[in-house]
Design an enzyme around this catalytic site. Sequence first.
Site, PDB file in Angstrom:
ATOM      1  N   HIS A  65       0.706  -7.054  -2.571  1.00 62.20           N
ATOM      2  CA  HIS A  65      -0.417  -7.750  -3.217  1.00 62.20           C
ATOM      3  C   HIS A  65      -0.111  -8.092  -4.674  1.00 62.20           C
ATOM      4  O   HIS A  65      -0.653  -9.042  -5.212  1.00 62.20           O
ATOM      5  CB  HIS A  65      -1.701  -6.916  -3.145  1.00 62.20           C
ATOM      6  N   TYR A 124       0.836  -1.205   0.000  1.00 61.05           N
ATOM      7  CA  TYR A 124       0.000   0.000   0.000  1.00 61.05           C
ATOM      8  C   TYR A 124       0.880   1.268   0.000  1.00 61.05           C
ATOM      9  O   TYR A 124       2.107   1.173  -0.105  1.00 61.05           O
ATOM     10  CB  TYR A 124      -0.958  -0.020   1.197  1.00 61.05           C
ATOM     11  N   ARG A 157       2.648  -1.883  10.969  1.00 60.12           N
ATOM     12  CA  ARG A 157       2.784  -3.155  10.254  1.00 60.12           C
ATOM     13  C   ARG A 157       3.866  -2.989   9.201  1.00 60.12           C
ATOM     14  O   ARG A 157       3.701  -2.260   8.215  1.00 60.12           O
ATOM     15  CB  ARG A 157       1.454  -3.566   9.614  1.00 60.12           C
TER      16      ARG A 157
END
Length: 683
Positions: free
Chosen positions: A255, A169, A217
């Site tokens: 991802h 992200y 994270r």
Amino acid sequence: MSQSHPHLLSPLDVGHLTLRNRLVMGSMHTGLEDRARHLPELTAYFTERARGGVAMMVTGGYSPDIEGWLLPAGSTMASRRMADKHRGLTDAVHAEGAHILLQVLHAGRYGYQPFVRSSSSSKSPISPFTARGLSARGVERTIGHWVRAARLAKRAGYDGIEIMGSEGYLINQFLAARTNERTDEWGGTASKRMRFPEEIVRRVRAEVGRDFLVQYRISLLDLVDGGQTWDETAELAQRLEAAGVDVFNTGIGWHEARIPTIVTSVPRGAFASLSARLKDTVGVPVIASNRINTPALAEEILAGGGADLVSMARPLLADPAFAAKVAEGRSDEINICIACNQACLDHTFANKRASCLVNPRAGRETELTLTVAPARRRVAVVGAGPAGLACAEAAASRGLAVEVFEAEPELGGQFRYAMRVPGKEEFASTLAYFRRRLEVLGVPVHLGRRAAAPDLEGFDHVVLATGVRPRVLDLPGADHPMVMTYPELLTGARTPGRRVAVIGAGGIGVDVSEFLLAGGPGLAVDGRDAHGHSTDVEAWNRHWGVADPAVERAGLGTAVLDEPAHEVHLLQRKTSRIGRGLGKTTGWVHRAELKKGGVQQYTGVTYRAIDDDGLHITTGDGASRVVEVDSVVVCAGQESVRDLVADLEARGARLHVIGGADVAAELDAKRAIRQGVELAARL
Ligand code: NAP
Ligand code: SF4
């Protein structure tokens, strides 16, 4: 209190909080976050898990602003009005003794919406929208929005925030040269690229004070070209700790990476060694994550000093009472997440509410309730596949007097075949769960007993879950000795020759192809310790080319492939791409396995005959040819087994037909189990 998991059950001080044990529920976007009107359902979802004993939970991702939306009008934390609406949720969680963090996630170029922004202009392979690069003012504004989200989370009663800095992200997009082409103070060198998350943490900490947890994270392994090296990750962690991080959660793989990181064929605990390495690098607690789904594995990681806490997201969808069961010494009653993604992530990516294949109540806690039955009526369940087992367990847990009849000598139905496919060993855990639960609930299970209508007299309800039988081909030579069914192959009842044709390229045809490539089942006891890369981390790393990120940037090495055990030909009549109907998050992994194994794929074929020469077909362009093989495995779907229906109806039984016996077409375990539990709730 159980003494079998002392590390998992021991409390820990983290920041200003004392956690009651070492289990954290990781973030999982359920789809309930996106609309404020679903807050009551989201509250029920988290409250059930808080009651189930987890120490701390992280919500699904909330964007700090519109540009960071994952989806149009997706979940956002940007106003006091929204923050105040979350009060009921945080109060309910606290009343159950758990803590909860709001995850703040800016999707960057992964946003599936037109306002997407990233570190530089670029388009990700997983969104159709091209992101515009943020201006220097835009970067400042975005950091300000993170700070606002943190302030609002505190107002909403959250115990802290998790800053989403992994999975590719926006924060990763700043950190990696792959996506950050800036030459100002936010790019140009690895050190300058780290300033974006560093400033977010520093300013968030300054805003919220010490009595608010800042969890970050961090991506330990990017698995994409131009991702971070281990040295960069270690430097980032140390700078973030200095800027105010209380605890590090860990993430693996962007991802867009083409290496699987969470699907069921990834070995359990595959990335735990990297969290251990991070723990040696920082002074604050570290959370291990990814493919940790049993208390035994969590205990092993904690006891070995490889992490301070363990994160499980999907395993808590599968069983909300995970921690309580461990504490009560009932670990063998935990409904284990089999990492199939079929009802959770596949739903999320299809913009549907997330649930769980093995626990259809997940995400539907307010709708699908298992209340105590008003009377102890007698229920016969005929067939112990996923549908029958789920129905029997749920009905018995409501207090109904259930008996199970199964014609085979063991329970499991189609799951008995699935768990023998290399990389699907986890399916055995579901059967172990049902077996144990039925034992605890005192449900008589009559194995090896083909129930006839007279056996079912006297029951108030008869649930027919007799499943399916493989479809038989209507083709000259369909009875040739080289032809076998997929159950015959997977159970080892028949041994294939070296060259094999697989007729039918649905989920089972693809599974069978992988079984053939591996040369047999990957299963030993309880899905562990067998041959095959699905249970051996080193073999799996070699197979996918996963390297040490301290040696190869982003952990991208060279794959070393084993010689396939069989030459496989996979065929279908449709002209569409093979494996098209497979899950969104898992299908690409299966297609990659077929390619790695050199499986020859045929679409648009007509089957003509089978004889000693092999399989005769007409190809899509009208040409006739023989696929020269030694064996043919038929994976041409199934037909319902409903042999008892007419007899039972004639006797006036209160009959309920579920699972494959109801509809065989496109049956999957998700539908079978859901149907079983929904029926049990109504009986
Ligand atoms: P399936 O997905 O329905 O595939 C069977 C295939 O056989 C069809 O795609 C069809 O393809 C072919 N076929 C049908 N009738 C035929 C005939 N008379 N002669 C020759 N070919 C014929 O069924 P499945 O592979 O048996 O899987 C059963 C269920 O389990 C499915 O719902 C599947 O989703 C589920 N499953 C899921 C996974 C997963 O990973 N999610 C894995 C395994 C199974 P053509 O007509 O194009 O030839
Ligand atoms: Fe786990 Fe599958 Fe349930 Fe998702 S759907 S939580 S992967 S068992």
